[in-house]
Scaffold this motif. Structure first.
Motif, PDB file in Angstrom:
ATOM      1  N   ILE A  27      81.998  80.173  92.439  1.00 49.39           N
ATOM      2  CA  ILE A  27      80.565  80.332  92.193  1.00 49.39           C
ATOM      3  C   ILE A  27      79.805  80.447  93.512  1.00 49.39           C
ATOM      4  O   ILE A  27      78.962  81.331  93.677  1.00 49.39           O
ATOM      5  N   LEU A  28      80.108  79.569  94.457  1.00 46.97           N
ATOM      6  CA  LEU A  28      79.415  79.577  95.756  1.00 46.97           C
ATOM      7  C   LEU A  28      79.643  80.897  96.479  1.00 46.97           C
ATOM      8  O   LEU A  28      78.726  81.471  97.075  1.00 46.97           O
ATOM      9  N   LYS A  29      80.874  81.390  96.382  1.00 49.34           N
ATOM     10  CA  LYS A  29      81.210  82.652  97.049  1.00 49.34           C
ATOM     11  C   LYS A  29      80.427  83.814  96.425  1.00 49.34           C
ATOM     12  O   LYS A  29      79.799  84.612  97.131  1.00 49.34           O
ATOM     13  N   VAL A 128      76.248  63.246  88.617  1.00 47.90           N
ATOM     14  CA  VAL A 128      77.635  63.192  88.132  1.00 47.90           C
ATOM     15  C   VAL A 128      77.918  64.471  87.344  1.00 47.90           C
ATOM     16  O   VAL A 128      77.164  64.840  86.442  1.00 47.90           O
ATOM     17  N   ALA A 129      79.029  65.121  87.701  1.00 46.87           N
ATOM     18  CA  ALA A 129      79.322  66.452  87.158  1.00 46.87           C
ATOM     19  C   ALA A 129      80.012  66.387  85.794  1.00 46.87           C
ATOM     20  O   ALA A 129      81.233  66.320  85.701  1.00 46.87           O
ATOM     21  N   TYR A 130      79.214  66.370  84.738  1.00 44.29           N
ATOM     22  CA  TYR A 130      79.741  66.544  83.380  1.00 44.29           C
ATOM     23  C   TYR A 130      79.410  67.972  82.952  1.00 44.29           C
ATOM     24  O   TYR A 130      78.390  68.219  82.292  1.00 44.29           O
ATOM     25  N   ASN A 131      80.266  68.926  83.371  1.00 42.48           N
ATOM     26  CA  ASN A 131      79.937  70.342  83.180  1.00 42.48           C
ATOM     27  C   ASN A 131      79.794  70.747  81.707  1.00 42.48           C
ATOM     28  O   ASN A 131      79.137  71.728  81.399  1.00 42.48           O
ATOM     29  N   ARG A 132      80.384  69.984  80.792  1.00 45.57           N
ATOM     30  CA  ARG A 132      80.296  70.402  79.391  1.00 45.57           C
ATOM     31  C   ARG A 132      78.879  70.288  78.822  1.00 45.57           C
ATOM     32  O   ARG A 132      78.555  70.897  77.821  1.00 45.57           O
ATOM     33  N   ARG A 133      78.019  69.506  79.463  1.00 46.74           N
ATOM     34  CA  ARG A 133      76.609  69.469  79.063  1.00 46.74           C
ATOM     35  C   ARG A 133      75.978  70.866  79.178  1.00 46.74           C
ATOM     36  O   ARG A 133      74.986  71.158  78.538  1.00 46.74           O
ATOM     37  N   PHE A 134      76.559  71.696  80.060  1.00 48.68           N
ATOM     38  CA  PHE A 134      75.968  73.000  80.359  1.00 48.68           C
ATOM     39  C   PHE A 134      76.699  74.160  79.674  1.00 48.68           C
ATOM     40  O   PHE A 134      76.428  75.316  79.974  1.00 48.68           O
ATOM     41  N   LEU A 135      77.613  73.853  78.761  1.00 44.07           N
ATOM     42  CA  LEU A 135      78.244  74.910  77.971  1.00 44.07           C
ATOM     43  C   LEU A 135      77.154  75.649  77.192  1.00 44.07           C
ATOM     44  O   LEU A 135      76.189  75.033  76.716  1.00 44.07           O
ATOM     45  N   SER A 136      77.325  76.959  77.040  1.00 41.49           N
ATOM     46  CA  SER A 136      76.359  77.735  76.233  1.00 41.49           C
ATOM     47  C   SER A 136      76.262  77.156  74.824  1.00 41.49           C
ATOM     48  O   SER A 136      75.184  77.118  74.230  1.00 41.49           O
ATOM     49  N   TYR A 283      83.119  82.037  84.701  1.00 47.43           N
ATOM     50  CA  TYR A 283      83.548  80.871  85.495  1.00 47.43           C
ATOM     51  C   TYR A 283      84.067  79.783  84.566  1.00 47.43           C
ATOM     52  O   TYR A 283      84.040  79.937  83.359  1.00 47.43           O
ATOM     53  N   LYS A 284      84.515  78.687  85.150  1.00 46.46           N
ATOM     54  CA  LYS A 284      84.921  77.550  84.315  1.00 46.46           C
ATOM     55  C   LYS A 284      83.719  77.174  83.438  1.00 46.46           C
ATOM     56  O   LYS A 284      82.612  76.996  83.951  1.00 46.46           O
ATOM     57  N   PRO A 285      83.921  77.076  82.114  1.00 44.18           N
ATOM     58  CA  PRO A 285      82.787  76.882  81.204  1.00 44.18           C
ATOM     59  C   PRO A 285      81.871  75.718  81.616  1.00 44.18           C
ATOM     60  O   PRO A 285      82.331  74.621  81.895  1.00 44.18           O
ATOM     61  N   GLY A 286      80.565  76.027  81.650  1.00 44.30           N
ATOM     62  CA  GLY A 286      79.558  75.016  81.971  1.00 44.30           C
ATOM     63  C   GLY A 286      79.284  74.855  83.457  1.00 44.30           C
ATOM     64  O   GLY A 286      78.265  74.295  83.856  1.00 44.30           O
ATOM     65  N   LEU A 287      80.186  75.369  84.286  1.00 44.63           N
ATOM     66  CA  LEU A 287      80.090  75.075  85.720  1.00 44.63           C
ATOM     67  C   LEU A 287      78.947  75.818  86.415  1.00 44.63           C
ATOM     68  O   LEU A 287      78.249  75.247  87.250  1.00 44.63           O
ATOM     69  N   TYR A 288      78.764  77.095  86.066  1.00 50.23           N
ATOM     70  CA  TYR A 288      77.731  77.870  86.756  1.00 50.23           C
ATOM     71  C   TYR A 288      76.350  77.246  86.574  1.00 50.23           C
ATOM     72  O   TYR A 288      75.616  77.024  87.541  1.00 50.23           O
ATOM     73  N   TYR A 292      73.948  75.696  89.392  1.00 52.01           N
ATOM     74  CA  TYR A 292      72.603  76.274  89.545  1.00 52.01           C
ATOM     75  C   TYR A 292      71.538  75.171  89.555  1.00 52.01           C
ATOM     76  O   TYR A 292      70.687  75.116  90.439  1.00 52.01           O
ATOM     77  N   HIS A 293      71.584  74.295  88.549  1.00 55.49           N
ATOM     78  CA  HIS A 293      70.546  73.260  88.462  1.00 55.49           C
ATOM     79  C   HIS A 293      70.664  72.236  89.576  1.00 55.49           C
ATOM     80  O   HIS A 293      69.648  71.772  90.108  1.00 55.49           O
TER      81      HIS A 293
END
Length: 324
Positions: A27-29, A128-136, A283-288, A292-293
């Motif tokens: 994502i950063l790249k 704390v990175a709970y990426n699944r909160r950001f799943l579509s 990307y890995k689901p929820g990660l982008y 971003y936020h």
């Protein structure tokens, strides 16, 4: 509102070069963010460099922090769970002001308490990175719940596949704290959508060699907004992660978590809803959205602050495990 557009950032320090760090780096790249990646092991560094074409600073973060004059003010920590808390503290000590640390940020309540204390002391921010909160799918479920006037009840399952986890080779303490370091993904999600706990009764039985604190779980309670909930998990039997949320108009089914299925009031038909999951496919689901936020909009309430994680440990996680 937690919307997303392009990422623009000052330099970022990415701590770790393993599989999760690679996901962040992609994502950063792509966003053209200037980042430095610091790793420890030779194998992970080689794999990272091969995949991203970027040099990994080797020798570990402790060495890097000692040697550098210019340390970025923003960091992402993607290490094994048993190192997360100590390294996050170290980064704050060296002047990093904003950290996104992989879940659960610490494997004991004491580690989380120390992070809360240090965050305040150094006037910094820890997320704390709970990426699944950001799943579509989850963002869509959130919208539907608001549209329907709130949740009346929900239930969730957090069964782990013991036959898969048992043979894994992990550093000491990782499998023993699997509930905190992995299972809390779905538990966090349930109460993120369902609301904070007012009261809960939990039961635990049995246990596994690698997870002696229990392997069969069940419980129920009520949230602050009056929704009733129940949960079940059996790590010695068949099952999976899943979440069902009932409003006055429909049942929203997140099983698997990445899809939204709907059962409308008065119908037995279950149908899948179309959602825009462009970022989750790329990307890995929820990660982008999470990245971003974290970078662009850290007031977004979907991001979990370390203080809220401490509350979760006290009011949810430890209770489910009967680990007080």
């Amino acid at each position: 509102k937690c919307m997303s557009h392009n990422i623009k950032s000052e330099p970022i320090l990415l701590v770790g070069a393993g599989p999760m760090a690679i996901e962040y780096a992609r994502i950063l790249k792509d966003a053209d963010v200037n980042y430095t990646v610091v790793g420890r092991g030779l194998n992970s560094a080689n794999k990272f460099e091969k995949e991203l074409g970027k040099t990994v600073v080797q020798g570990g973060i402790e060495l890097y922090l000692q040697d550098q004059n210019e340390i970025p003010k923003i960091a992402i920590v993607a290490l094994q769970v048993n190192q997360l808390a100590a390294i996050t503290q170290l980064l704050l000590f060296h002047g990093v002001k904003k950290v996104l640390v992989e879940k659960p940020a610490g494997i004991t309540k004491k580690e989380i308490e120390q992070l809360v204390h240090k965050e305040k002391f150094f006037q910094s921010k820890i997320f704390v990175a709970y990426n699944r909160r950001f799943l579509s799918s989850v963002q869509k479920a959130k919208e539907l719940i608001v549209e329907d006037g709130g949740i009346l009840s929900f239930n969730f399952e957090f069964t782990e596949w013991s036959h898969v986890i048992a043979p894994l080779s992990k550093p000491e303490g990782v499998k023993e704290t699997w509930f905190y370091s992995n299972t809390t993904h779905v538990v966090d999600l349930a109460f993120f959508l369902g609301g904070a706990i007012k009261e809960m009764k939990s039961f635990v039985s049995r246990g596994l060699k690698w997870h002696p604190k229990g392997s069969v779980f069940s419980g129920a309670g009520i949230t602050n907004n009056g929704a009733l909930f129940s949960y079940h998990a059996n790590w010695e039997s068949a099952g999976r992660w899943g979440l069902e949320l009932s409003t006055g108009k429909r049942k929203i089914i997140l099983t698997p978590l990445e899809k939204v299925q709907i059962q409308n009031l008065g119908s037995i038909q279950v149908h899948e809803m179309e959602i825009d999951d462009t970022w989750d496919r790329k990307y890995k689901p929820g990660l982008y959205l999470q990245v971003y936020h974290f970078i662009m909009n850290d007031d977004c309430t979907d991001l979990l602050r370390i203080g809220s994680q401490l509350e979760n440990f006290e009011t949810i996680f430890e209770k489910i495990l009967n680990d007080q």
